[in-house]
Write an enzyme that holds these catalytic residues in place. Structure first.
Site, PDB file in Angstrom:
ATOM      1  N   ILE A 127     120.060  92.195   8.309  1.00  0.00           N
ATOM      2  CA  ILE A 127     119.705  92.569   6.941  1.00  0.00           C
ATOM      3  C   ILE A 127     118.410  91.866   6.537  1.00  0.00           C
ATOM      4  O   ILE A 127     117.730  92.306   5.624  1.00  0.00           O
ATOM      5  CB  ILE A 127     120.824  92.244   5.910  1.00  0.00           C
ATOM      6  N   ASP A 128     118.080  90.763   7.232  1.00  0.00           N
ATOM      7  CA  ASP A 128     116.901  89.978   6.832  1.00  0.00           C
ATOM      8  C   ASP A 128     115.573  90.656   7.177  1.00  0.00           C
ATOM      9  O   ASP A 128     114.531  90.246   6.672  1.00  0.00           O
ATOM     10  CB  ASP A 128     116.925  88.605   7.516  1.00  0.00           C
ATOM     11  N   MET A 170     119.869  86.692   0.364  1.00  0.00           N
ATOM     12  CA  MET A 170     119.763  86.163   1.723  1.00  0.00           C
ATOM     13  C   MET A 170     118.330  86.244   2.224  1.00  0.00           C
ATOM     14  O   MET A 170     117.482  86.912   1.619  1.00  0.00           O
ATOM     15  CB  MET A 170     120.733  86.883   2.650  1.00  0.00           C
ATOM     16  N   GLY A 171     118.077  85.591   3.331  1.00  0.00           N
ATOM     17  CA  GLY A 171     116.725  85.533   3.893  1.00  0.00           C
ATOM     18  C   GLY A 171     116.471  84.120   4.367  1.00  0.00           C
ATOM     19  O   GLY A 171     116.058  83.270   3.585  1.00  0.00           O
ATOM     20  N   VAL A 274     128.090  89.611  -0.132  1.00  0.00           N
ATOM     21  CA  VAL A 274     128.225  90.945  -0.724  1.00  0.00           C
ATOM     22  C   VAL A 274     127.061  91.826  -0.236  1.00  0.00           C
ATOM     23  O   VAL A 274     127.197  93.040  -0.094  1.00  0.00           O
ATOM     24  CB  VAL A 274     128.308  90.846  -2.266  1.00  0.00           C
TER      25      VAL A 274
HETATM   26  O1  F6P Z   1     120.899  86.277   9.646  1.00  0.00           O
HETATM   27  C1  F6P Z   1     121.391  87.096   8.651  1.00  0.00           C
HETATM   28  C2  F6P Z   1     122.059  86.275   7.587  1.00  0.00           C
HETATM   29  O2  F6P Z   1     122.541  87.215   6.698  1.00  0.00           O
HETATM   30  C3  F6P Z   1     121.159  85.228   6.926  1.00  0.00           C
HETATM   31  O3  F6P Z   1     120.373  85.738   5.904  1.00  0.00           O
HETATM   32  C4  F6P Z   1     122.164  84.225   6.435  1.00  0.00           C
HETATM   33  O4  F6P Z   1     121.595  82.944   6.319  1.00  0.00           O
HETATM   34  C5  F6P Z   1     123.190  84.251   7.490  1.00  0.00           C
HETATM   35  O5  F6P Z   1     123.153  85.528   8.081  1.00  0.00           O
HETATM   36  C6  F6P Z   1     124.570  83.922   6.997  1.00  0.00           C
HETATM   37  O6  F6P Z   1     125.454  83.983   8.054  1.00  0.00           O
HETATM   38  P1  F6P Z   1     127.021  83.701   8.043  1.00  0.00           P
HETATM   39  O7  F6P Z   1     127.682  85.026   8.032  1.00  0.00           O
HETATM   40  O8  F6P Z   1     127.264  82.978   9.305  1.00  0.00           O
HETATM   41  O9  F6P Z   1     127.339  82.917   6.825  1.00  0.00           O
END
Ligand code: F6P
Length: 343
Positions: A127-128, A170-171, A274
């Site tokens: 998604i990033d 996120m990002g 979400v």
């Molecule tokens: O790498 C994609 C991502 O959505 C990041 O933006 C975020 O930091 C991470 O995954 C969160 O991952 P998890 O599902 O392990 O909490």
């Protein structure tokens, strides 16, 4: 005819099932291949935990979020005898090739396996949108839409209460979601990992805006954004198998600092997972399907060590190494466009 293994690794992402369906549908109909799907990413490959993927088991999944295979953040090269166990699984299941669907970490493992002689074709997912080699990854547009919908809702409550609302999206390395959703949602400030921020400047901008008669503001911040003289914010100590810190919580700091420094009442919202959940938007279903069809064609031609990618409007194949060289950071022009509407 070949036997091919699929897996989904790393964080889940809307559109994963569209890719699985496309690979299997085209692979069976056109090439007569057989498929297995590994459960929980590389973890399933290490333990030869796989299910048969057929027309039946992959129909009716196009619109479903998540992944029917399950996923995990497993690093083959951090596991004892990782490479040998992967090779043993491929022999045991009589597989000719692997199609891993994942981001930098999952495809990083795929790249190393490819160097070790394993036949792989990667499909870019996150998604990033921070994978190099492709203009867009599937899942990104869905996440941007979810974040934009949230910003729209936060706008009305911010206005009603004369508040500054800080929205954390996120990002980790890149501010793609923040910049796109900030632009689409009319944010007054967008903070991204690529541009460490000065909290004084953020507060000055909000003061100027309020001095002009606006009594509310929206600040969108990427979880990986850092203050100029500070560090990456994380509420958690643990790192994953690829050494990434679990992020989240920069909005808590911003809410407190903005309120204390400006006197404007502030509230924060962390959108979190979400953004990754639920049904993929049409764009991501189409992109996932196009990636899946190209990936199985590449595997059928024996064109290994590649990742399928979007370049402009075309689906192409790029060397995995190109995709893994460095994260694809936010295009400065996109940020500059968002900036036109700040304050
Ligand atoms: O790498 C994609 C991502 O959505 C990041 O933006 C975020 O930091 C991470 O995954 C969160 O991952 P998890 O599902 O392990 O909490």
């Amino acid at each position: 005819m070949a036997r091919i293994g699929l897996l989904t690794g790393g964080g889940d992402c809307p559109g994963l099932n569209a890719v699985i369906r496309a690979v299997v549908r085209k692979g069976i109909n056109t090439h007569g291949h057989e498929f297995v799907g590994f459960r929980y990413g590389w973890a399933g490959v290490l333990s030869a935990d796989a299910i048969d993927l057929t027309h039946e088991s992959t129909s009716g999944i196009l619109h479903r979020g998540g992944t029917i295979l399950g996923t995990s953040r497993t690093n083959v090269f951090k596991e004892k005898d990782g490479l040998a166990r992967v090779q043993a699984s491929l022999r045991q299941l009589r597989l000719d090739a692997l199609i891993p669907i994942g981001g930098e970490d999952t495809l990083g493992v795929a790249g190393k396996l490819s160097e070790a002689g394993v036949n792989v074709v990667g499909v870019p997912k996150t998604i990033d949108n921070d994978l190099a080699g492709t203009d867009f990854t599937f899942g990104f547009q869905t996440a941007v839409q979810i974040a934009t919908d949230a910003i729209d809702r936060l706008h009305t409550t911010a206005e009603s209460h004369n508040r500054v609302i800080v929205v954390e999206v996120m990002g980790r390395h890149a501010g793609w979601i923040a910049a796109y959703s900030g632009l689409a949602g009319g944010a007054d400030v967008v903070l991204v990992p690529e541009r460490p921020f000065d909290i004084d400047e953020v507060c000055d901008r909000l003061r100027r805006r309020h001095a002009l008669g606006r009594n509310f503001s929206i600040v969108v911040v990427a979880e990986g954004a850092t203050p100029k003289d500070g560090q990456l914010h994380s509420e958690f100590e643990a790192t994953d198998a690829f050494g990434h810190a679990r992020l989240g919580g920069i909005a808590i700091e911003l809410e407190r600092e903005i309120e204390q420094r400006t006197g404007f009442e502030a509230r924060m919202t962390i959108l979190g997972h979400v953004q990754r959940g639920g049904t993929p938007c049409a764009y991501d279903r189409v992109l996932g399907s196009r990636f899946g069809v190209e990936a199985i064609d590449a595997a059928s031609e024996g064109d290994y060590g590649k990742m399928v990618a979007l370049r402009g409007t075309e689906i192409v194949r790029v060397p995995l190494s190109e995709a893994l060289a460095a994260p694809k950071l936010l295009d400065p022009k996109v940020f500059e466009t968002a900036e036109v509407f700040f304050g």
